[in-house]
Motif scaffolding. Structure first.
Motif, PDB file in Angstrom:
ATOM      1  N   SER A 266     -19.679  28.855 -50.736  1.00 28.97           N
ATOM      2  CA  SER A 266     -18.901  28.580 -51.876  1.00 28.97           C
ATOM      3  C   SER A 266     -18.390  29.907 -52.192  1.00 28.97           C
ATOM      4  CB  SER A 266     -19.926  28.144 -52.811  1.00 28.97           C
ATOM      5  OG  SER A 266     -20.950  29.127 -53.148  1.00 28.97           O
ATOM      6  N   TYR A 267     -17.348  29.569 -52.973  1.00 27.67           N
ATOM      7  CA  TYR A 267     -16.478  30.917 -53.529  1.00 27.67           C
ATOM      8  C   TYR A 267     -17.308  32.050 -54.396  1.00 27.67           C
ATOM      9  CZ  TYR A 267     -12.838  33.683 -55.453  1.00 27.67           C
ATOM     10  OH  TYR A 267     -11.973  34.952 -55.608  1.00 27.67           O
ATOM     11  N   TYR A 310     -24.187  28.113 -48.912  1.00 28.29           N
ATOM     12  CA  TYR A 310     -23.706  27.174 -47.746  1.00 28.29           C
ATOM     13  C   TYR A 310     -24.378  25.840 -48.201  1.00 28.29           C
ATOM     14  CZ  TYR A 310     -24.170  24.904 -43.346  1.00 28.29           C
ATOM     15  OH  TYR A 310     -23.926  23.815 -42.278  1.00 28.29           O
ATOM     16  N   ASN A 313     -22.025  24.460 -50.778  1.00 26.82           N
ATOM     17  CA  ASN A 313     -20.667  24.082 -50.257  1.00 26.82           C
ATOM     18  C   ASN A 313     -20.816  22.989 -49.284  1.00 26.82           C
ATOM     19  OD1 ASN A 313     -17.806  24.778 -50.319  1.00 26.82           O
ATOM     20  ND2 ASN A 313     -18.239  25.007 -47.999  1.00 26.82           N
ATOM     21  N   THR A 314     -21.715  22.521 -48.668  1.00 22.92           N
ATOM     22  CA  THR A 314     -22.033  21.483 -47.787  1.00 22.92           C
ATOM     23  C   THR A 314     -22.860  20.477 -48.033  1.00 22.92           C
ATOM     24  OG1 THR A 314     -23.761  22.816 -46.539  1.00 22.92           O
ATOM     25  CG2 THR A 314     -21.473  23.234 -45.811  1.00 22.92           C
TER      26      THR A 314
END
Length: 591
Positions: A266-267, A310, A313-314
């Motif tokens: 993620s940013y 992670y 984001n996923t």
């Protein structure tokens, strides 16, 4: 006959009788001795025969194992048990026991007892369970397509753990054993085939709990595999340009594809990362961006943030993080051979680090070639290298090189080019014990000063950074502490060609000067003081995770310049272990 003559006759008779009695007793003793000697001799001859047969069976056992004839190996092992029983019966007979009181023979017989016990331990408690594992989990089942069979690996780890007491006992008996057996050399030579196993076991023993927990007894697991780029040097190693996965599914471990860190994490750092105001102050706000959390030298903290990013984001949680650097890639290629990338670039055990950390950038991103397509190509080749090397490691995996792989791991753990974090705290403790957790110094009795550097401007100048640390002999203080003088030298080895041709992507914003952060930590229970820099750089004082430190976020290392920073480190009271160094790994040894 007078009185005196009669007295003399009686004395003579008595003396004669006494001498005859003594002679008779002596003769009897001699007969007994001869009989005993003959008996012992015959027993010894029997033992020599048993010993020679034992040698034959041991050779047959080893041969059967090599040929994977486990039924034959078990038969040979059972024959060994019969022979050792016969030897023990002979050694336990009363007449043989009497020889233990004879100076030379006694030592021989006592030592033979040790030998037989040693063979018995080996047969019953080491070889027997090993044969069962070899038969049930043959090494031919280790590799499954592009992965490893976790059950096979776990079976051999558990075997080694189970035989720990026997290995230790056997190792103690082997030490100093030197007995002739029959017509050939030393008894130890018959056990020498096990010595390499013992040595490998002792080296690997601290890592078994970590490896066992990593494999998870075959349960499904997911780990991040971060390929850190040391050309973009960070306190925890390097920018994690490419991140892949290690997945265990249905008992098979596979290494997945590598992707750009921008696609994987993620940013922003998720709220659960709890980045503190102090961390913002110490590491320049970079920990709010997961890809840059490695400005913090505490890899345990960094990996935790990567795992959170992670998952955010996923949607997939991870069980841990493994970090590798290009130096490890070069070490692996030194054993498994060269690889050729999709653009024709060849990497091997001599050039991989130089090509990946410098030459590829000049090939694709030098002055005038700084396009997004070129940048994508460089990043893609870096990811391809990690994937191809890991795939080649799996496909060409060899048990004969296991010790070489293990040595790579040991060296990587020591110099922070391999680090591991486990989500489970108990499992993470295994990583700390194994020395690969990458955390800050926490053991007062094993003191290390932390010397960490990060480039704070996007560039590839980590290739040119030199950082060397020297530690003086200690001064013993009245309170039982020890104080060391520490000198850290920083220099920039970039040349005029690189400055002329590098371009902004490689050189950053300061025409080849390296701008960065430095953090100098005290060891656990110790202090740091008296910071001085040759260029007048001011180092601020603070404390992080219970450790004192000096730091600066404004270090400039110009081409052909040198900065020397000196400071004092005092270890905890009563600690006698010499002060060591935990440092950001640089690339200076690969230029």
């Amino acid at each position: 006959m007078n009185f005196n003559e009669e007295l003399n006759r009686i004395k003579y008779k008595n003396n004669h009788s006494r001498n005859v009695l003594i002679a008779e007793i002596a003769s009897f003793i001699l007969v007994i001795a001869v009989i005993f000697g003959i008996r012992v001799t015959f027993d010894a001859l029997d033992m020599v025969g048993d010993a020679l047969q034992l040698k034959t069976e041991l050779r047959g056992l080893v041969s059967c194992i090599k040929e994977k004839d486990y039924a034959g190996a078990e038969a040979a092992r059972q024959n060994i048990d019969v022979i050792t029983d016969e030897l023990n019966s002979t050694l336990d007979e009363p007449m043989m026991k009497m020889t233990t009181k004879i100076p030379v023979a006694g030592k021989y017989v006592s030592s033979l007892h040790d030998v037989v016990d040693m063979v018995d331990i080996t047969s019953q408690n080491i070889i027997k369970p090993a044969i069962l594992v070899l038969e049930q989990y043959p090494m031919s089942d280790l590799k499954v397509d592009d992965g490893f069979n976790v059950n096979v690996v776990s079976a051999y780890i558990h075997l080694l753990e189970d035989i720990t007491p026997q290995v230790e006992e056997l190792s103690a008996k082997l030490d100093g054993l030197n007995i002739p057996m029959g017509d050939s050399g030393k008894i130890a030579e018959y056990i020498d085939k096990f010595t390499p196993i013992l040595e490998a076991y002792k080296d690997a023993e601290p890592y078994f709990p970590l490896l066992t927990s990593f494999l998870g007894e075959g349960s499904d697991r997911t780990y991040l595999l971060a390929a850190q780029n040391s050309a973009e040097i960070r306190a925890s190693g390097g920018f994690p340009g490419s991140i892949g996965t290690i997945q265990i599914r249905d008992g098979v471990l596979r290494i997945g594809d590598f992707e750009s860190v921008y696609n994987v994490l993620s940013y922003n750092t998720p709220p659960g990362g709890n980045v503190t105001d102090q961390e913002d102050e110490l590491f320049g706000f970079w920990m709010n961006y997961p890809r840059d959390a490695c400005y913090n030298p505490d890899f345990e903290r960094v990996a935790y943030i990567w795992a959170l990013a992670y998952e955010r984001n996923t949607g997939e949680p991870v069980d841990g993080v493994v970090s590798l650097t290009p130096m490890i890639i070069q070490d692996l290629l030194g054993y498994i051979g060269s690889i050729t990338l999709s653009d024709g670039t060849e990497l091997n055990g001599d050039n991989a680090t130089r090509v990946l950390q410098n030459e590829l950038y000049f090939k694709y991103m030098s002055e005038g070639n700084e396009t997004s397509a070129s940048s994508d190509m460089a990043d893609a080749l870096f990811a391809e290298t990690a994937k191809v090397t890991m795939s080649m490691l799996v496909s060409d995996f060899s048990l004969g090189r296991l010790k070489d792989y293990f040595n790579i791991f040991l060296e990587g753990a020591e110099n922070r080019t391999i680090m591991m974090w486990m989500a489970d705290e108990e499992e993470q403790e295994y990583a700390r014990i194994a020395g690969c957790a990458g955390g800050l110094n926490s053991d007062e009795n094993n003191p290390k000063t932390g010397v960490y550097f990060s480039c704070s401007v996007p560039s590839k100048l980590g290739w040119y950074l030199n950082m060397d640390t020297n530690i003086s002999e200690p001064t013993l203080n009245d309170d039982g502490t020890r104080t060391y003088d520490v000198t850290v030298s920083l220099s920039n080895a970039i040349d005029n060609y690189a400055i002329r041709n590098g371009g902004g992507y490689i050189l950053g914003n300061y025409n080849g000067a390296i701008k960065g952060f430095i953090h100098l930590f005290a060891p656990a229970g110790g202090t740091v003081s008296d910071f001085k820099a040759s260029n007048g750089l001011h180092l601020y004082r603070d404390e992080y995770e219970g450790l004192e430190l000096g730091y600066s976020l404004g270090v400039m290392v110009y081409p052909d310049s040198n900065i020397t920073i000196t400071y004092k480190v005092t270890t905890a009271q009563g600690v006698t272990t010499p002060l060591g160094v935990s440092s950001t790994p640089t690339l200076q040894g690969y230029r």
